[in-house]
Design a protein around this motif. Structure first.
Motif, mmCIF file in Angstrom:
data_model
loop_
_atom_site.group_PDB
_atom_site.id
_atom_site.type_symbol
_atom_site.label_atom_id
_atom_site.label_comp_id
_atom_site.label_asym_id
_atom_site.label_seq_id
_atom_site.Cartn_x
_atom_site.Cartn_y
_atom_site.Cartn_z
ATOM 1 N N LEU A 251 0.824 -1.209 0.000
ATOM 2 C CA LEU A 251 0.000 0.000 0.000
ATOM 3 C C LEU A 251 0.864 1.267 0.000
ATOM 4 O O LEU A 251 0.474 2.288 -0.567
ATOM 5 C CB LEU A 251 -0.958 0.007 1.192
ATOM 6 N N LYS B 178 0.675 4.172 -2.791
ATOM 7 C CA LYS B 178 0.570 5.599 -2.459
ATOM 8 C C LYS B 178 1.561 6.411 -3.292
ATOM 9 O O LYS B 178 1.238 7.473 -3.831
ATOM 10 C CB LYS B 178 0.821 5.816 -0.963
ATOM 11 N N ARG C 215 0.347 6.414 -6.877
ATOM 12 C CA ARG C 215 -0.836 7.287 -6.973
ATOM 13 C C ARG C 215 -0.418 8.757 -7.012
ATOM 14 O O ARG C 215 -0.893 9.533 -7.853
ATOM 15 C CB ARG C 215 -1.779 7.027 -5.799
ATOM 16 N N LYS D 23 -9.575 10.740 -3.784
ATOM 17 C CA LYS D 23 -9.443 9.631 -2.833
ATOM 18 C C LYS D 23 -9.310 8.327 -3.604
ATOM 19 O O LYS D 23 -10.168 7.991 -4.419
ATOM 20 C CB LYS D 23 -10.689 9.576 -1.950
ATOM 21 N N SER E 163 -8.039 2.085 -3.200
ATOM 22 C CA SER E 163 -7.354 1.157 -2.296
ATOM 23 C C SER E 163 -7.526 1.538 -0.823
ATOM 24 O O SER E 163 -7.344 0.699 0.067
ATOM 25 C CB SER E 163 -5.856 1.108 -2.623
ATOM 26 N N GLN E 164 -7.886 2.789 -0.563
ATOM 27 C CA GLN E 164 -8.047 3.247 0.818
ATOM 28 C C GLN E 164 -9.324 2.713 1.472
ATOM 29 O O GLN E 164 -9.566 2.951 2.662
ATOM 30 C CB GLN E 164 -8.034 4.781 0.848
ATOM 31 N N ARG F 138 -15.677 -2.332 -2.579
ATOM 32 C CA ARG F 138 -15.000 -1.071 -2.225
ATOM 33 C C ARG F 138 -15.915 0.119 -2.522
ATOM 34 O O ARG F 138 -15.887 1.126 -1.809
ATOM 35 C CB ARG F 138 -13.675 -0.966 -2.990
ATOM 36 N N TRP G 232 -17.050 3.212 -0.182
ATOM 37 C CA TRP G 232 -16.872 4.565 -0.721
ATOM 38 C C TRP G 232 -18.168 5.354 -0.626
ATOM 39 O O TRP G 232 -18.176 6.539 -0.266
ATOM 40 C CB TRP G 232 -16.383 4.453 -2.155
ATOM 41 N N TYR H 266 -18.696 6.434 2.904
ATOM 42 C CA TYR H 266 -17.752 7.514 3.231
ATOM 43 C C TYR H 266 -18.268 8.867 2.728
ATOM 44 O O TYR H 266 -18.280 9.856 3.467
ATOM 45 C CB TYR H 266 -16.385 7.204 2.610
#
Length: 549
Positions: free
Chosen positions: A210, A214, A217, A239, A242-243, A294, A298, A301
């Motif tokens: 990860l 980052k 990304r 955003k 993967s987060q 995911r 999302w 969130y």
């Protein structure tokens, strides 16, 4: 948003018809018959057509604003009066205080790959939807949700190990790297196995992996930012997918506990067939999450952070099925925000009819499209034989080139496919962004002359409107209706169509009527209102206005 004068008339007519027990609504008339038309089919069936016509003719407020033009093919046609036109042209637009909040998610490219034409369409379309909603009084947050998990990210992690990825500074180099690593993997079973191992590490939330994501990304977003700056587009939040892997696993567990998902052959599956939607996997048999899992995290969130009245996803229409599944699962989970969710799907985009594949390097980059558009715009500019400096030529051609791309995307209905042609799109005549930019410059030039001569303070309204003036005034009267329709349907093509028609009507009006030194207040107001309206339309389409062209 306050009602325009035209909307007040339409509402008054609608209430009158409703009072007679009719469901019929007034509509815009064909311009050769007037400004407003009332379908009489229902009234004729109920035997109340003559009564309706009499009530409209005798209504004092309506009589001040509309004239009876007659009945044609079971349509009652009405035309706006001079008094109405003066009120309509004089009304000021006030930006209302934001009372509602929206989130618009768009662009969302995959990291490690350049922006392809599909992402370009999403980026331009989403930005315009945002601007239209802001014009309608919404507080709007623009969100970018880049794909930073899955095979393409695993490939770029591999590229960092085997190629010098950190030296990549632009989309061309990013494309070359992506193509090169794809080729190496396709030729090696060992590398294919390594890619699969990396994917599993990503899905399981491996800390070291990860960290590398980052880094990739951030590097990719730095390259994407250059493309966004070229288009003049910004985001309130970016955003990465993967987060949300950890929260996605928790939601998958929630689905299983609530009996929404069941385990079959080791995988966790949601049964959606009874809703006429295909079943979908939430967790693979190896315990890893998938894209939709995911997306569930999302969605939670975004709702928790922004509490939006409307949450919009702008993606390729080939994802229509995915969003049906997503929204249905959220309903089954009992999320109370599902009514706020909207998906705007768009059609396929090609360049002069050619489709592309990034993996094979067979694609055209945004910088290439804009450069071709700039060159073609420069050719158009040089045809005018105006004496511009090289700096002015470069600035104008660049802005016209960007307008050409944006307008080509936005003038087409969302769901339709697009074939972009740079040469056709930069023409200063016809259905192009350049034509609207040129018309707007013309209105500003006329206003400047009027100011210099002091004619804006000496307007005479003792004139009647001719047919060209009425057509333009009628078009301008319905601007706010077009604006609200574009917001309601999340369709920028409505604003593009409206702007084009307004520009055509203005140029016809101006070619046949003297404005400067005419002292005709109505004509001056028409020019001023056209300038204001076209400026706002261009702003909503994300197109820059120009001083020269």
């Amino acid at each position: 948003m306050r009602q325009s004068e035209a909307e007040k008339i339409m509402e008054g007519l609608a209430k009158l018809l409703e009072g007679e027990g009719l469901k019929t609504k007034p509509v815009r008339a064909n311009e050769s018959y007037g400004d407003v038309a009332i379908p009489l089919f229902e009234a004729v069936q109920k035997g109340s057509a003559e009564k309706i016509i009499k009530k409209i003719i005798e209504d004092k407020n309506l009589c001040e604003n509309v004239d009876f033009k007659g009945v044609e093919n079971n349509f009652l046609n009405l035309a706006f009066t001079k008094k109405f036109y003066i009120k309509s042209l004089a009304e000021e637009k006030k930006k209302e205080k934001a009372a509602r909040t929206a989130v618009v998610e768009f662009s969302s490219p995959n990291i490690g790959k350049p922006l392809h034409v599909g992402h370009i369409r999403s980026t331009i379309l989403g930005d315009s939807i945002k601007k239209i909603m802001e014009r309608n009084g919404w507080r709007v947050f623009s969100i970018n949700y880049p794909g930073d998990s899955g095979r393409q990210v695993a490939l770029m992690i591999l590229a960092m190990k085997r190629l010098n990825m950190e030296k990549i500074e632009n989309e061309r180099q990013l494309l070359d790297t992506y193509v090169e690593i794809n080729k190496k993997v396709e030729e090696s079973e060992e590398l294919k196995a390594e890619v699969n191992r990396i994917i599993e590490k990503i899905e399981k939330g491996d800390a070291e992996t990860l960290k590398v994501i980052k880094k990739i990304r951030e590097h990719s977003l730095k390259i994407f930012k250059k493309a966004y700056e070229l288009l003049g587009i910004n985001f309130d939040e970016i955003k990465g997918e993967s987060q949300f892997i950890e929260n996605a696993a928790l939601i998958a567990k929630e689905c299983e506990e609530k009996g929404i998902a069941v385990v079959e052959e080791g995988a966790l599956i949601v049964k959606l067939e009874k809703y006429n939607i295909p079943n979908t996997v939430l967790m693979r048999s190896n315990g890893t999450t998938v894209y939709i899992t995911r997306d569930l995290a999302w969605a939670d969130y975004k709702n928790e952070k922004y509490l939006p009245d409307l949450s919009i996803y702008v993606t390729d229409s080939r994802q229509n099925n995915h969003f049906e599944q997503l929204f249905q699962i959220l309903k089954m989970l009992g999320r109370d925000y599902t009514e706020t969710l909207r998906h705007v799907g768009y059609g396929f985009m090609t360049i002069e009819g050619k489709a592309f594949a990034t993996r094979e390097g067979n694609t055209i980059l945004l910088e290439d499209i804009l450069e071709e558009s700039r060159v073609e715009a420069l050719k158009e500019l040089e045809k005018t034989e105006k004496n511009y400096s090289e700096k002015e030529k470069d600035d104008i051609s660049r802005k016209v080139g960007i307008a050409a791309l944006k307008f080509s995307v936005l003038k087409v209905r969302n769901e339709k496919n697009i074939s972009f042609n740079a040469k056709q799109s930069v023409s200063f005549e016809g259905d192009t962004g350049a034509y609207i930019q040129y018309t707007h410059i013309r209105t500003k030039s006329i206003i400047k002359k009027l100011e210099e001569l002091g004619e804006l303070e000496k307007m005479n309204f003792d004139f009647e409107l001719n047919e060209n003036e009425k057509k333009l005034a009628g078009q301008l009267a319905f601007y706010q209706s077009a604006l609200k329709q574009a917001e309601r349907e999340l369709s920028p093509h409505i604003i593009a169509d409206y702007a084009l028609k307004t520009a055509h009507l203005f140029n016809t009006f101006y070619s046949e009527n003297t404005v400067v030194k005419s002292k005709n207040g109505l004509r001056i107001m028409l020019v001023k209102k056209t300038e204001e309206t076209l400026r706002e339309c261009l702003e909503m389409l994300g197109i820059e206005t120009l001083e020269k062209m």
